[in-house]
Design a protein around this motif. Structure first.
Motif, PDB file in Angstrom:
ATOM      1  N   UNK A  76       0.791  -1.227   0.000  1.00  0.00           N
ATOM      2  CA  UNK A  76       0.000   0.000   0.000  1.00  0.00           C
ATOM      3  C   UNK A  76       0.827   1.283   0.000  1.00  0.00           C
ATOM      4  N   UNK A  77       2.114   1.153   0.191  1.00  0.00           N
ATOM      5  CA  UNK A  77       2.973   2.342   0.294  1.00  0.00           C
ATOM      6  C   UNK A  77       3.600   2.745  -1.032  1.00  0.00           C
ATOM      7  N   UNK A  78       3.328   1.989  -2.092  1.00  0.00           N
ATOM      8  CA  UNK A  78       3.952   2.274  -3.391  1.00  0.00           C
ATOM      9  C   UNK A  78       3.168   3.366  -4.115  1.00  0.00           C
ATOM     10  N   UNK A  79       3.775   4.539  -4.245  1.00  0.00           N
ATOM     11  CA  UNK A  79       3.115   5.629  -4.974  1.00  0.00           C
ATOM     12  C   UNK A  79       3.582   5.614  -6.425  1.00  0.00           C
ATOM     13  N   UNK A  80       2.823   6.298  -7.295  1.00  0.00           N
ATOM     14  CA  UNK A  80       3.209   6.349  -8.708  1.00  0.00           C
ATOM     15  C   UNK A  80       4.531   7.081  -8.892  1.00  0.00           C
ATOM     16  N   UNK A  81       4.750   8.095  -8.071  1.00  0.00           N
ATOM     17  CA  UNK A  81       5.996   8.859  -8.154  1.00  0.00           C
ATOM     18  C   UNK A  81       7.199   7.967  -7.836  1.00  0.00           C
ATOM     19  N   UNK A  82       7.045   7.190  -6.758  1.00  0.00           N
ATOM     20  CA  UNK A  82       8.137   6.287  -6.377  1.00  0.00           C
ATOM     21  C   UNK A  82       8.360   5.221  -7.439  1.00  0.00           C
ATOM     22  N   UNK A  83       7.244   4.731  -8.009  1.00  0.00           N
ATOM     23  CA  UNK A  83       7.353   3.700  -9.041  1.00  0.00           C
ATOM     24  C   UNK A  83       8.140   4.239 -10.244  1.00  0.00           C
ATOM     25  N   UNK A  84       7.766   5.431 -10.682  1.00  0.00           N
ATOM     26  CA  UNK A  84       8.436   6.021 -11.846  1.00  0.00           C
ATOM     27  C   UNK A  84       9.931   6.217 -11.569  1.00  0.00           C
ATOM     28  N   UNK A  85      10.202   6.743 -10.388  1.00  0.00           N
ATOM     29  CA  UNK A  85      11.575   7.012  -9.991  1.00  0.00           C
ATOM     30  C   UNK A  85      12.420   5.735  -9.963  1.00  0.00           C
ATOM     31  N   UNK A  86      11.824   4.715  -9.408  1.00  0.00           N
ATOM     32  CA  UNK A  86      12.504   3.440  -9.245  1.00  0.00           C
ATOM     33  C   UNK A  86      12.764   2.780 -10.610  1.00  0.00           C
ATOM     34  N   UNK A  87      11.785   2.835 -11.488  1.00  0.00           N
ATOM     35  CA  UNK A  87      11.940   2.212 -12.810  1.00  0.00           C
ATOM     36  C   UNK A  87      12.951   2.983 -13.657  1.00  0.00           C
ATOM     37  N   UNK A  88      12.932   4.312 -13.547  1.00  0.00           N
ATOM     38  CA  UNK A  88      13.926   5.113 -14.275  1.00  0.00           C
ATOM     39  C   UNK A  88      15.336   4.746 -13.812  1.00  0.00           C
ATOM     40  N   UNK A  89      15.486   4.621 -12.501  1.00  0.00           N
ATOM     41  CA  UNK A  89      16.810   4.294 -11.958  1.00  0.00           C
ATOM     42  C   UNK A  89      17.256   2.912 -12.433  1.00  0.00           C
ATOM     43  N   UNK A  90      16.309   1.985 -12.526  1.00  0.00           N
ATOM     44  CA  UNK A  90      16.686   0.635 -12.970  1.00  0.00           C
ATOM     45  C   UNK A  90      17.207   0.661 -14.403  1.00  0.00           C
ATOM     46  N   UNK A  91      16.558   1.436 -15.272  1.00  0.00           N
ATOM     47  CA  UNK A  91      16.979   1.490 -16.678  1.00  0.00           C
ATOM     48  C   UNK A  91      18.303   2.245 -16.803  1.00  0.00           C
ATOM     49  N   UNK A  92      18.469   3.264 -15.994  1.00  0.00           N
ATOM     50  CA  UNK A  92      19.739   3.990 -15.934  1.00  0.00           C
ATOM     51  C   UNK A  92      20.882   3.034 -15.562  1.00  0.00           C
ATOM     52  N   UNK A  93      20.632   2.200 -14.572  1.00  0.00           N
ATOM     53  CA  UNK A  93      21.665   1.259 -14.127  1.00  0.00           C
ATOM     54  C   UNK A  93      21.931   0.178 -15.168  1.00  0.00           C
ATOM     55  N   UNK A  94      20.862  -0.320 -15.795  1.00  0.00           N
ATOM     56  CA  UNK A  94      21.041  -1.347 -16.831  1.00  0.00           C
ATOM     57  C   UNK A  94      21.912  -0.788 -17.957  1.00  0.00           C
ATOM     58  N   UNK A  95      21.604   0.428 -18.395  1.00  0.00           N
ATOM     59  CA  UNK A  95      22.326   1.038 -19.508  1.00  0.00           C
ATOM     60  C   UNK A  95      23.794   1.289 -19.136  1.00  0.00           C
ATOM     61  N   UNK A  96      24.020   1.880 -17.980  1.00  0.00           N
ATOM     62  CA  UNK A  96      25.383   2.177 -17.550  1.00  0.00           C
ATOM     63  C   UNK A  96      26.204   0.913 -17.360  1.00  0.00           C
ATOM     64  N   UNK A  97      25.591  -0.074 -16.746  1.00  0.00           N
ATOM     65  CA  UNK A  97      26.263  -1.350 -16.494  1.00  0.00           C
ATOM     66  C   UNK A  97      26.583  -2.055 -17.813  1.00  0.00           C
ATOM     67  N   UNK A  98      25.633  -2.007 -18.730  1.00  0.00           N
ATOM     68  CA  UNK A  98      25.819  -2.622 -20.047  1.00  0.00           C
ATOM     69  C   UNK A  98      26.982  -1.966 -20.798  1.00  0.00           C
ATOM     70  N   UNK A  99      27.013  -0.654 -20.819  1.00  0.00           N
ATOM     71  CA  UNK A  99      28.032   0.055 -21.607  1.00  0.00           C
ATOM     72  C   UNK A  99      29.433  -0.128 -21.029  1.00  0.00           C
ATOM     73  N   UNK A 100      29.551  -0.090 -19.700  1.00  0.00           N
ATOM     74  CA  UNK A 100      30.903  -0.258 -19.143  1.00  0.00           C
ATOM     75  C   UNK A 100      31.349  -1.712 -19.237  1.00  0.00           C
ATOM     76  N   UNK A 101      30.384  -2.652 -19.230  1.00  0.00           N
ATOM     77  CA  UNK A 101      30.767  -4.054 -19.433  1.00  0.00           C
ATOM     78  C   UNK A 101      31.138  -4.292 -20.894  1.00  0.00           C
ATOM     79  N   UNK A 102      30.470  -3.588 -21.791  1.00  0.00           N
ATOM     80  CA  UNK A 102      30.735  -3.748 -23.218  1.00  0.00           C
ATOM     81  C   UNK A 102      32.126  -3.220 -23.558  1.00  0.00           C
ATOM     82  N   UNK A 103      32.451  -2.034 -23.042  1.00  0.00           N
ATOM     83  CA  UNK A 103      33.790  -1.478 -23.272  1.00  0.00           C
ATOM     84  C   UNK A 103      34.069  -0.377 -22.240  1.00  0.00           C
ATOM     85  N   UNK A 104      34.777  -0.751 -21.194  1.00  0.00           N
ATOM     86  CA  UNK A 104      35.001   0.216 -20.108  1.00  0.00           C
ATOM     87  C   UNK A 104      36.063   1.257 -20.478  1.00  0.00           C
TER      88      UNK A 104
END
Lengths: 155, 143
Positions: A76-104
């Protein structure tokens, strides 16, 4: 480019697993393309020695669990704002992690992630642009994740 | 002994996670301040004492590397330890941050233990808030 696409696929999958397991305590499994309703699409662009965009399509069940696990919240504590923030951060991390693993050794510039609510099908919208495209589907006990990645050589 | 921590990240969720990790690691925080970007961080520093700064790099308005550069140019702020936590983990970016004066660089995604260990190294206190044996003696500090 084909050989690179294989490396891109393997590196991207490893990055996705690492982000979900370390930050969200969610264990994903690759699945064959399935039909499912996603609730939110988050995309991020990157430029550098390789240009591209990664778009992630989250089901509601998965995004609920991600927010709850990351922030130690009850349902019950999950707000839309928190959801958006959390999902954005996940994609940010996936992209950053992918690129540095691909060629640091190379520097890539990442855009700020953009969040859209449902309405478009996977493969439409953020990734509908020229380049080599890759579509991946994952499942966990709580829901589904679709990833669309398009890469191109810089002009 | 308790500490004031400033967390700089444009993601509310990430700021909350970092705060939770610090709290659960047993560090005694007096104040946990936060800012959404480098500019807000500088505004906060203008009226709050801060012992350690944990900052993202990729942020709107003023990014983490610009913030770091501004801190190191300022006599008042240059000694504040800065830990960068970022998705931007290329060798060049890491070198840029560490050469610019950051005392640590943690790549996202990270395990809570990585942040706890880095804080322990920098702040020099054990989990229960007591001074570690290798903590700088207050008499050695140059005021």
């Amino acid at each position: 480019m084909m050989e690179n696409m294989l490396k891109i696929k393997q590196t991207l999958m490893t990055s996705i697993f690492e982000v979900f397991e370390k930050m969200f305590y969610v264990f994903l499994e690759p699945v064959e393309k399935t039909h499912w309703d996603h609730q939110v699409v988050v995309s991020i662009r990157f430029t550098g020695p390789m240009n591209g965009i990664i778009a992630a399509y989250f089901s509601k069940g998965l995004s609920d669990v991600m927010v709850q696990n990351m922030l130690n919240l009850d349902e019950g504590e999950v707000s839309e704002k928190l959801r958006e923030d959390c999902l954005k951060e996940s994609v940010n991390m996936i992209c950053g992690n992918f690129l540095r693993s691909f060629d640091s050794s190379k520097v890539f510039d990442l855009s700020l992630p953009v969040c859209e609510t449902a309405g478009k099908q996977k493969g439409e919208g953020p990734t509908g642009e020229p380049g080599q495209s890759l579509l991946l589907d994952f499942a966990s006990g709580s829901g589904m994740l679709g990833i669309a990645c398009t890469v191109s050589r810089p002009e | 002994m308790s500490f004031n921590v400033l967390i700089v990240d444009d993601s509310n969720a990430m700021r909350a996670v970092i705060k939770k990790i610090i709290s659960m690691s047993g560090f005694k925080m007096d104040k946990c301040l936060d800012a959404e970007n480098g500019r807000e961080a500088l505004d906060t520093l203008a009226h709050e004492w801060v012992d350690v700064i944990i900052s993202d790099i990729n942020m709107p308005v003023m990014n983490g590397l610009e913030l770091l550069a501004r801190l190191k140019k300022d006599d008042l702020y240059r000694e504040i330890p800065v830990i960068m936590i970022s998705t931007e983990g290329s060798e060049e970016r890491m070198r840029e941050a560490l050469d610019g004066g950051a005392l640590g660089f943690i790549k996202k995604p990270f395990l809570p233990e990585e942040l706890r260990r880095k804080l322990y190294e920098i702040i020099g206190v054990s989990n229960d808030g007591e001074y570690a044996e290798n903590k700088t003696n207050a008499d050695d500090l140059d005021f």
